[in-house]
Design a protein around this motif. Structure first.
Motif, PDB file in Angstrom:
ATOM      1  N   ARG A 195      40.475  11.616  47.489  1.00 17.32           N
ATOM      2  CA  ARG A 195      39.925  11.232  49.071  1.00 17.32           C
ATOM      3  C   ARG A 195      41.359  10.944  49.570  1.00 17.32           C
ATOM      4  N   VAL A 196      41.311  11.568  50.795  1.00 18.01           N
ATOM      5  CA  VAL A 196      42.788  11.882  51.597  1.00 18.01           C
ATOM      6  C   VAL A 196      42.646  11.455  52.940  1.00 18.01           C
ATOM      7  N   ARG A 197      43.769  10.884  53.669  1.00 17.83           N
ATOM      8  CA  ARG A 197      43.843  10.892  55.126  1.00 17.83           C
ATOM      9  C   ARG A 197      44.221  12.534  55.711  1.00 17.83           C
ATOM     10  N   LEU A 198      43.286  12.751  56.559  1.00 17.98           N
ATOM     11  CA  LEU A 198      43.722  14.095  57.230  1.00 17.98           C
ATOM     12  C   LEU A 198      44.653  13.790  58.306  1.00 17.98           C
ATOM     13  N   LYS A 199      45.665  15.051  58.309  1.00 21.29           N
ATOM     14  CA  LYS A 199      46.789  15.136  59.236  1.00 21.29           C
ATOM     15  C   LYS A 199      45.894  15.516  60.684  1.00 21.29           C
ATOM     16  N   ASN A 200      46.487  15.102  61.719  1.00 18.52           N
ATOM     17  CA  ASN A 200      46.263  15.626  62.890  1.00 18.52           C
ATOM     18  C   ASN A 200      46.652  16.923  63.316  1.00 18.52           C
ATOM     19  N   ASN A 201      45.862  17.908  63.692  1.00 14.67           N
ATOM     20  CA  ASN A 201      46.243  19.166  64.171  1.00 14.67           C
ATOM     21  C   ASN A 201      47.261  19.069  65.563  1.00 14.67           C
ATOM     22  N   LEU A 202      48.024  20.012  65.945  1.00 14.37           N
ATOM     23  CA  LEU A 202      48.597  19.950  67.150  1.00 14.37           C
ATOM     24  C   LEU A 202      48.031  20.327  68.544  1.00 14.37           C
ATOM     25  N   ASP A 203      48.619  20.171  69.483  1.00 15.41           N
ATOM     26  CA  ASP A 203      47.789  20.458  70.738  1.00 15.41           C
ATOM     27  C   ASP A 203      48.667  21.311  71.520  1.00 15.41           C
ATOM     28  N   GLU A 204      48.427  22.072  72.666  1.00 18.10           N
ATOM     29  CA  GLU A 204      48.998  22.983  73.162  1.00 18.10           C
ATOM     30  C   GLU A 204      50.478  22.363  73.632  1.00 18.10           C
ATOM     31  N   HIS A 205      50.408  21.248  74.128  1.00 20.97           N
ATOM     32  CA  HIS A 205      51.764  20.667  74.469  1.00 20.97           C
ATOM     33  C   HIS A 205      52.645  20.516  73.384  1.00 20.97           C
TER      34      HIS A 205
END
Length: 250
Positions: free
Chosen positions: A75-85
């Motif tokens: 069970r893991v914490r997900l990383k956030n994907n990048l946005d356009e900026h």
């Protein structure tokens, strides 16, 4: 951060090496003993990560039946994907020519995972996918990617065409892959700042995406099949870019 499950030895080893702080707990099926499992146990102990040994019946309560789990889950914490900026910030920070992979409307998580794996292998700086009409980076994608879903920056954009236009203003050459009789990828200069665009498994790029590209490329084929699987086509083109950019090392 959101939480999710990962399955399989390779992806867990990748998490242990790259992002151990995101692992909440590890589950191993009892009586599974081999060198790789012992390495996972040793690494987890060193990092202070909890391991739970469970029987097959207990393991079945939370594992995904569709994934070859190898008796390993976490069970893991997900990383956030990048946005356009954040993508633009990443590009301007590079000390080399940008190599980007754009996946338009890829629905199959196995194909998405395979594309990420190749992207990692050749040093792609970011993989761009639309927020909608695309497979999500789930446990299946992470399993197939074998760690690449953690190592390669993934950018989710609301409007893919707008993102491509912004990239063009940043000097990135947008090249779309097609089965049409266009220029061969092997005869195209891929050494500069490039974004290679690939479309859906069955229909290819959407019309507006194709029209936004600076040029369209094809992979020469002499057999009876009309096209390649998108993950295979991605590998061919990315490795041609890699070859051109690293001639002295290939």
């Amino acid at each position: 951060m959101k939480e999710d499950w990962i399955y399989g030895i390779h992806v867990l080893q990748s998490f242990l090496e790259q992002s151990p702080e995101r692992i909440l707990e590890i589950y191993l099926v009892e009586n599974r003993q081999d060198k790789r499992i012992e390495e996972i146990k040793a690494a987890a102990k060193t990092l202070g990560i909890a391991i739970k040994i469970v029987n097959k019946k207990q393991f079945a309560l939370f594992k995904d039946e569709t994934i070859a789990h190898q008796g390993v889950a976490a069970r893991v914490r997900l990383k956030n994907n990048l946005d356009e900026h954040e993508l633009m910030t990443l590009i301007t920070s590079l000390n080399t020519q940008a190599l980007l992979l754009v996946l338009d409307n890829i629905q199959d998580p196995h194909n998405l995972g395979a594309c990420l794996r190749t992207a990692d292998a050749v040093g792609v700086h970011a993989v761009i996918i639309p927020k909608h009409r695309s497979a999500k980076v789930n446990a299946t994608v992470r399993k197939v990617a074998s760690g690449a879903a953690e190592s390669v920056p993934i950018v989710e954009v609301t409007n893919l065409v707008r993102c491509l236009d912004v990239l063009k203003k940043q000097g990135v050459w947008i090249l779309g892959a097609t089965a049409e009789p266009t220029a061969s990828v092997f005869e195209t200069d891929l050494k500069g700042p490039v974004a290679l665009v690939f479309g859906a498994e069955d229909t290819g790029m959407r019309r507006l995406t194709a029209e936004t590209c600076d040029a369209l490329l094809r992979i020469p084929m002499v057999g009876v099949v009309k096209s390649l699987n998108v993950s295979v086509a991605t590998s061919v083109c990315l490795y041609e870019a890699f070859r051109q950019r690293n001639r002295e090392n290939t």
